[in-house]
Design a protein around this motif. Structure first.
Motif, PDB file in Angstrom:
ATOM      1  N   VAL A 264       0.660  -1.192   0.111  1.00 34.73           N
ATOM      2  CA  VAL A 264      -0.010   0.082   0.084  1.00 34.73           C
ATOM      3  C   VAL A 264       0.859   1.315  -0.096  1.00 34.73           C
ATOM      4  CG1 VAL A 264      -0.246  -0.157   2.595  1.00 34.73           C
ATOM      5  CG2 VAL A 264      -1.688   1.276   1.183  1.00 34.73           C
ATOM      6  N   VAL A 265       0.583   2.241  -0.821  1.00 37.38           N
ATOM      7  CA  VAL A 265       1.195   3.632  -0.877  1.00 37.38           C
ATOM      8  C   VAL A 265       0.492   4.451  -0.375  1.00 37.38           C
ATOM      9  CG1 VAL A 265       2.441   5.213  -2.593  1.00 37.38           C
ATOM     10  CG2 VAL A 265       2.530   2.650  -2.881  1.00 37.38           C
ATOM     11  N   VAL A 266       1.005   5.168   0.746  1.00 37.08           N
ATOM     12  CA  VAL A 266       0.159   6.359   1.409  1.00 37.08           C
ATOM     13  C   VAL A 266       0.638   7.653   0.911  1.00 37.08           C
ATOM     14  CG1 VAL A 266      -0.588   7.190   3.485  1.00 37.08           C
ATOM     15  CG2 VAL A 266      -0.326   4.674   3.393  1.00 37.08           C
ATOM     16  N   VAL A 267      -0.351   8.308   0.251  1.00 34.50           N
ATOM     17  CA  VAL A 267       0.262   9.655  -0.307  1.00 34.50           C
ATOM     18  C   VAL A 267      -0.534  10.767   0.471  1.00 34.50           C
ATOM     19  CG1 VAL A 267       0.595   8.768  -2.492  1.00 34.50           C
ATOM     20  CG2 VAL A 267      -1.594   9.592  -2.159  1.00 34.50           C
ATOM     21  N   GLU A 268      -0.552  12.089   0.143  1.00 35.30           N
ATOM     22  CA  GLU A 268      -1.053  13.176   1.003  1.00 35.30           C
ATOM     23  C   GLU A 268      -2.245  13.738   0.411  1.00 35.30           C
ATOM     24  OE1 GLU A 268       2.260  15.774   1.759  1.00 35.30           O
ATOM     25  OE2 GLU A 268       2.035  14.921   3.864  1.00 35.30           O
ATOM     26  N   GLY A 269      -2.860  13.410  -1.025  1.00 36.94           N
ATOM     27  CA  GLY A 269      -3.937  14.099  -1.595  1.00 36.94           C
ATOM     28  C   GLY A 269      -4.764  13.406  -2.480  1.00 36.94           C
ATOM     29  N   TYR A 270      -5.814  14.085  -3.037  1.00 34.24           N
ATOM     30  CA  TYR A 270      -6.560  13.320  -3.986  1.00 34.24           C
ATOM     31  C   TYR A 270      -5.919  13.168  -5.344  1.00 34.24           C
ATOM     32  CZ  TYR A 270     -10.039  14.822  -0.147  1.00 34.24           C
ATOM     33  OH  TYR A 270     -10.600  15.008   0.929  1.00 34.24           O
ATOM     34  N   THR A 271      -5.391  14.381  -5.824  1.00 36.33           N
ATOM     35  CA  THR A 271      -4.918  14.510  -6.779  1.00 36.33           C
ATOM     36  C   THR A 271      -3.528  13.519  -6.833  1.00 36.33           C
ATOM     37  OG1 THR A 271      -3.575  16.343  -6.464  1.00 36.33           O
ATOM     38  CG2 THR A 271      -5.522  16.608  -7.547  1.00 36.33           C
ATOM     39  N   GLY A 323       4.867  -8.063   2.652  1.00 38.30           N
ATOM     40  CA  GLY A 323       4.058  -6.876   2.486  1.00 38.30           C
ATOM     41  C   GLY A 323       4.848  -5.571   2.340  1.00 38.30           C
ATOM     42  N   ALA A 324       4.156  -4.436   1.876  1.00 37.56           N
ATOM     43  CA  ALA A 324       5.246  -3.311   2.111  1.00 37.56           C
ATOM     44  C   ALA A 324       4.286  -2.072   2.196  1.00 37.56           C
ATOM     45  CB  ALA A 324       6.217  -3.007   1.012  1.00 37.56           C
ATOM     46  N   VAL A 325       4.526  -1.206   3.249  1.00 38.72           N
ATOM     47  CA  VAL A 325       3.590  -0.044   3.467  1.00 38.72           C
ATOM     48  C   VAL A 325       4.661   1.226   3.143  1.00 38.72           C
ATOM     49  CG1 VAL A 325       2.245   1.435   5.040  1.00 38.72           C
ATOM     50  CG2 VAL A 325       2.459  -1.124   5.137  1.00 38.72           C
ATOM     51  N   VAL A 326       4.377   1.983   2.037  1.00 43.31           N
ATOM     52  CA  VAL A 326       5.149   2.871   1.753  1.00 43.31           C
ATOM     53  C   VAL A 326       4.369   4.274   1.996  1.00 43.31           C
ATOM     54  CG1 VAL A 326       6.289   3.939  -0.218  1.00 43.31           C
ATOM     55  CG2 VAL A 326       6.021   1.531  -0.149  1.00 43.31           C
ATOM     56  N   PHE A 327       4.771   5.170   2.565  1.00 44.83           N
ATOM     57  CA  PHE A 327       4.519   6.503   2.835  1.00 44.83           C
ATOM     58  C   PHE A 327       5.216   7.609   1.951  1.00 44.83           C
ATOM     59  CE2 PHE A 327       3.843   4.348   7.047  1.00 44.83           C
ATOM     60  CZ  PHE A 327       2.435   4.999   7.177  1.00 44.83           C
ATOM     61  N   THR A 328       4.620   8.264   1.330  1.00 43.63           N
ATOM     62  CA  THR A 328       5.129   9.401   0.391  1.00 43.63           C
ATOM     63  C   THR A 328       4.838  10.709   0.978  1.00 43.63           C
ATOM     64  OG1 THR A 328       3.225   9.572  -1.201  1.00 43.63           O
ATOM     65  CG2 THR A 328       4.855   7.978  -1.730  1.00 43.63           C
ATOM     66  N   PHE A 329       5.806  11.473   1.327  1.00 35.80           N
ATOM     67  CA  PHE A 329       5.926  12.880   1.910  1.00 35.80           C
ATOM     68  C   PHE A 329       6.508  13.954   0.886  1.00 35.80           C
ATOM     69  CE2 PHE A 329       5.880   9.950   5.567  1.00 35.80           C
ATOM     70  CZ  PHE A 329       4.503  10.081   5.910  1.00 35.80           C
TER      71      PHE A 329
END
Length: 658
Positions: A264-271, A323-329
């Motif tokens: 799962v890749v966690v990003v910060e916004g809808y776009t 499994g991998a959890v990727v946060f993008t900031f």
């Protein structure tokens, strides 16, 4: 807090919801014989269909990966829902309101039927907004999307719409569809003013925020016009449907790929979510106006299948096992602060957790615009472990060229290492921290980390490595969502399919579970030891405990001809290690695929089993006769001989009738 859903309501959901319709929304099913369907498994990659569904029984089973269950467990696994949410979701499909044992409504604080009305209001609102995006007044919204590389098909894929500038455009539309003022106020679609209610979103681009089931529960709206004095992004307020700490934007679109890729890749916004998906990263989701928290972690863990086992391992090629959890900031200070907050939640995952930060500070949407989809995918591939990112960020605040700076950095970083829950991982980060600090003496770093452990320091939890997970700490507040993660039970070994006797036993159980109305009464006359294979004997014991063929007929008649309740009754009586086997037997395709020949086939299968039983008994009696010595009691010998003749006669009659 609501109690458990009433048992009769759970059974009603199982009986009324057509499993082939629910599974068919995820899997292309085709006929696989009488009353059987098959398709490619949604839980593992395969080229040849091994996933079978038997509608009459209401169960599914994959003969490739072993996943199986009923319509409720399918929704739990494919949508990452808890049992209660899965039952409520399925009940809503058939217009049914579930009841709880304590007499309370489906959800605390809700009136029966209210949730369905609020969901309907959001569905109508989403349709309204999407239609408005095509009007001349929505030109600023279309321009906003175009400037970011999103065309009309992208807007349609993500359900993007436009809220008109007027005060009551949506309000009038919803009133015209029969929604009351009380319902509209509770939905969060309108706001309350001195002169009454009015549209909450006006002159804004709107994104529907959906639950994992795909139902819209709220909206996020982006400011477009210069005369709009509101915040840049405005979300639905907290409502009975929408709790920002419990939703992830894009989860409905990403759920299947998250389960399939275990990422799962966690990003910060809808776009950013849109840019990721359109660049081929279909596992991206975003929080909605709040930091990633414990409840978000719970949602992700379910989809990852992360039940608390060993941690993930990063491979040389950039992938990971487990499994991998990727946060993008963003690469700015705010992005680094967000990463530090995420460190606290990392302890909620056994999956390997990473951070992906674009060096020049661009977010995924800007990156796609500037450098194309390949750069977005490369950003995710170039991720670094979250622990490493947090420690390096901590060190960056100190001047490592001076002794004072290095000691200050050690004191700041030691609690971070101490907060790593995995005690086997800590020594490696002690070694790494020594190198990053430029210290040859690892013992100094190790002692600093141990001191931090004793003080209970660490951003990620208690220093002893047994920190409570964030969702564990909140468990007392969540009420019905507080069910623990399921414990995987060891499965009883399945007998060798090449054993002809075991194959007859298996087939007999298949027909008893799938077509009990066609099974002759001879089955109930079988002795408790009629099944030689231990696993099949355990299933036979459960069948007997559930009432046998006679009991099955009663269950099927009450269910209007379906075997759903019958298989459920057997499962209730079965030991936990054979539950999966019961499901497998109830779904397995039968060799006979002609409906008109099925009754004869079923009778033949059961009679073969009865014949094997007679053969075993005959062999036993003959052995006892042979073991009798010359001094044996003549009466006992005659009795055994008479029993032998009787058994041989019954077997002969059986074979002649067959």
């Amino acid at each position: 807090m609501a109690g458990r859903i009433r048992r009769e309501d759970v059974e009603a959901v199982r009986g009324r919801v057509r499993i082939e319709d629910v599974v068919g929304a995820h899997v292309a099913l085709r006929s696989a014989g009488v009353g059987s369907l098959k398709g490619l498994c949604p839980f593992h990659d395969e080229r040849t269909p091994s996933f079978h569904v038997r509608p009459q029984v209401g169960r599914y089973h994959c003969f490739g990966c072993g996943e199986g269950g009923d319509v409720i467990s399918f929704v739990q696994k494919v949508d990452g829902l808890g049992f209660t949410d899965a039952v409520e979701h399925l009940a809503s499909r058939v217009g049914m309101e579930v009841r709880y044992e304590d007499g309370g409504p489906a959800r605390p604080g809700e009136e029966p039927g209210r949730r369905r009305r609020l969901l309907d209001a959001h569905r109508v609102a989403e349709e309204f907004y999407r239609e408005q995006l095509l009007t001349p007044a929505a030109a600023p919204g279309r321009a906003f999307l175009a400037e970011r590389g999103f065309d009309r098909s992208a807007a349609e894929e993500f359900g993007v719409g436009f809220a008109p500038q007027g005060w009551d455009g949506l309000l009038r539309h919803l009133r015209g569809r029969g929604f009351t003022e009380a319902e509209l106020t509770a939905s969060g679609l309108v706001s309350q003013g001195q002169r009454g209610i009015y549209d909450r979103f006006r002159g804004r681009l709107v994104w529907p925020i959906r639950e994992v089931t795909g139902e819209t529960v709220g909206f996020g709206a982006r400011r477009l016009l210069d005369d709009d004095n509101g915040p840049k992004y405005l979300n639905t307020p907290e409502t009975p449907l929408y709790r920002k700490s419990h939703v992830l934007y894009g989860i409905d679109l990403a759920k299947r790929e998250i389960s399939r890729e275990r990422q799962v890749v966690v990003v910060e916004g809808y776009t950013d979510v849109m840019a990721m998906h359109l660049s081929g990263v279909r596992t991206a989701v975003a929080t909605c106006g709040t930091a990633f928290g414990g409840d978000h972690a719970r949602i992700v863990r379910r989809l990852l299948g992360d039940g608390g086992g060993a941690g993930g391992v990063q491979l040389v090629g950039g992938g990971s096992v487990g499994g991998a959890v990727v946060f993008t900031f963003d690469g700015d200070a705010a992005g680094q602060k967000a990463a530090l907050r995420a460190f606290g939640e990392d302890q909620s995952f056994t999956a390997q957790t990473f951070v992906a930060v674009e060096p020049s500070g661009m977010d995924p949407c800007d990156l796609r615009q500037a450098k194309g989809p390949d750069a977005v995918r490369a950003l995710v591939q170039a991720r670094q472990p979250l622990f490493e990112f947090v420690i390096r960020s901590t060190l960056a605040a100190h001047d490592l060229t001076t002794a004072e700076g290095r000691i200050g950095a050690l004191r700041a970083a030691a609690p971070v290492v101490a907060g790593i829950r995995d005690t086997a991982l800590r020594p490696e980060y002690v070694r790494l921290l020594s190198g990053w600090l430029g210290l040859d003496d690892q013992e100094t770093v190790r002692r600093a980390v141990q001191d931090a452990v004793r003080r209970g320091g660490g951003r990620g939890g208690a220093g002893d490595g047994r920190a409570a997970r964030p969702d564990d700490r909140a468990r007392g507040e969540r009420g019905r969502d507080a069910a623990p993660e399921p414990v995987r039970v060891a499965r009883m070994p399945t007998p060798d399919r090449r054993d002809p006797v075991a194959q007859v036993e298996r087939t007999a159980l298949e027909v008893v579970l799938q077509a009990p109305l066609l099974v002759p009464a001879d089955f109930d006359a079988l002795a408790p030891d009629a099944f030689a294979a231990p696993a099949y004997r355990a299933v036979h014991e459960a069948v007997r405990a559930a009432g046998g063929v006679a009991g099955a007929r009663a269950h099927v008649e009450r269910a209007g001809g379906a075997s759903t309740a019958w298989v459920g009754a057997v499962l209730e009586e079965a030991a936990e290690p054979v539950h999966a086997l019961v499901t497998e037997l109830s779904v397995a395709p039968l060799p006979e695929d002609r409906e008109e020949a099925l009754p004869g086939y079923v009778r033949g299968v059961v009679m073969r089993l009865v014949d094997i039983g007679y053969t075993r008994q005959i062999a036993d009696v003959r052995g006892r006769l042979q073991r009798m010595g010359p001094d044996a009691d003549p009466a006992a010998s005659r009795a055994l001989f008479t029993e032998l003749l009787d058994l041989e006669g019954r077997r002969r009659t059986l074979r002649e009738s067959a």
